[in-house]
Design an enzyme around this catalytic site. Structure first.
Site, PDB file in Angstrom:
ATOM      1  N   ARG A  21      32.521  66.544  65.664  1.00 25.10           N
ATOM      2  CA  ARG A  21      32.690  66.701  64.081  1.00 25.10           C
ATOM      3  C   ARG A  21      33.514  65.650  63.672  1.00 25.10           C
ATOM      4  O   ARG A  21      34.499  65.182  64.339  1.00 25.10           O
ATOM      5  CB  ARG A  21      33.338  68.196  63.701  1.00 25.10           C
TER       6      ARG A  21
ATOM      7  N   ASN B 111      40.538  59.519  69.866  1.00 24.17           N
ATOM      8  CA  ASN B 111      39.168  59.644  70.266  1.00 24.17           C
ATOM      9  C   ASN B 111      38.491  58.839  71.045  1.00 24.17           C
ATOM     10  O   ASN B 111      38.935  57.551  71.226  1.00 24.17           O
ATOM     11  CB  ASN B 111      38.383  59.762  68.931  1.00 24.17           C
TER      12      ASN B 111
ATOM     13  N   HIS C  36      34.903  56.819  72.058  1.00 25.73           N
ATOM     14  CA  HIS C  36      33.578  56.578  71.530  1.00 25.73           C
ATOM     15  C   HIS C  36      32.804  55.722  72.397  1.00 25.73           C
ATOM     16  O   HIS C  36      33.122  54.768  72.985  1.00 25.73           O
ATOM     17  CB  HIS C  36      33.734  55.841  70.038  1.00 25.73           C
TER      18      HIS C  36
END
Lengths: 217, 217
Positions: free
Chosen positions: A102, A118, A120
């Protein structure tokens, strides 16, 4: 909390799926390679395998489903307030998105400013958003990779902490390329946490400096 | 033309500046590492050091200045017709842009369809256009690189033949990073020409396949 624990950075990990990145973090912490400990795991999806991995290490795991928090757009801050509540009550200092599917909103970011990272599966700024590995294959790049970055309100556009690259092979499918990129993820996400836990990460605007000597104390 | 020459791919190289990539190509051809020969060099700028490098190897070198061909936009096709004239009269089979600082137009591409390659100092699709190295530094990426690709009418968006990556160092300036990327360029541009000369490069839509065995004959 014993004296050793006092030196460890407290992590909260948000997950949605299999949790192989969570596993890499748990293993790194347990082996003493990362001066951190996972205090809590939260999944937005019930039944995520990541929850079992947390349980296996005795880490408290929660399922918080956005749909329980009313209708969009009011839902988002309400949902994230619940995340912040759980993270804060477990003394979390750094929030790690490990396959969390999300977009993060203002509520979470304001509670943890520049404290949300995060991973990626592309060499950002190339191929942000969903399906990065397939995007890369469809474009026809010859070098792919993964990126760990500080989350801001952009989509995968925050300051970059570490990147790792790999070759794209001729006969790669999205699956085989994803597997190779995942190996990079399992290396650079724990490494980024390690650097942050050591106080060696300094953000200057868009640029992230890695300091040779810790500056935390 | 002796029998050896008959097996060599005829190159035309377009330049604008120092010509270090041209030098890497000339050296590779001379050393027999690339089954090709540079038949002609054209610079859009008088005084480009690349012209001296061509002369030093006895390669015919021309200066063709766009401004001699009237006003924009009519100038562009007229200028490129002159390029095509020179390239064709020298039997050029592959056009290599080596630090050529102009966008290629339809006239040149129609004369040499999928026969024009370029080198760009970034891991495309990241940082197309001018000042790629500075763009990369300003963004704060940790991995940079270079890309050889087939030129189409997009800006640095054509099918990718080879990419090479390098680390971005903490204290990099645009100059120091450019130097490291240039080393990659000097490796992958000759390599791409070598693969094309061997008939091992096959374009399928956006994807470029490198064949193990030559298919030229």
């Amino acid at each position: 909390m014993d004296s050793r624990d006092a030196d460890l950075l407290s992590l909260g990990v948000l997950v949605s799926g299999r949790g192989t990145n969570l596993q890499a973090i748990l293993d790194g912490c347990e082996a003493g390679r990362i001066p951190a400990q996972v205090k809590v795991v939260i999944s937005n999806r019930p039944g995520a395998l990541a929850l079992d991995r947390a349980a296996a290490k005795g880490v408290p795991a929660f399922v918080v489903e956005p749909r329980q928090y009313g209708k969009w757009p009011a839902r988002k801050p309400a949902y994230e307030r619940r995340l912040v509540e759980i993270l804060s009550s477990h003394g979390v200092e750094l929030v790690v998105l490990a396959g969390y599917d999300r977009l993060v909103g203002e509520t979470l970011l304001q509670a943890f400013p520049m404290k949300v990272i995060n991973i990626h599966p592309s060499l950002l700024p190339a191929f942000p958003g969903l399906g990065a590995q397939k995007q890369a294959l469809d474009y026809g790049v010859k070098v792919a990779g993964a990126t760990v970055f500080f989350v801001d309100l952009s989509v995968d556009g925050g300051p970059i902490i570490i990147q790792g690259a790999c070759e794209v092979c001729q006969d790669d499918t999205a699956e085989s390329l994803s597997g190779r990129i995942l190996e990079i993820e399992h290396r650079i996400l724990p490494e980024a946490i390690n650097l942050i836990a050591q106080g060696r990460v300094k953000v200057k605007g868009r640029k992230v400096e890695i300091l040779t000597a810790p500056v935390k104390d």
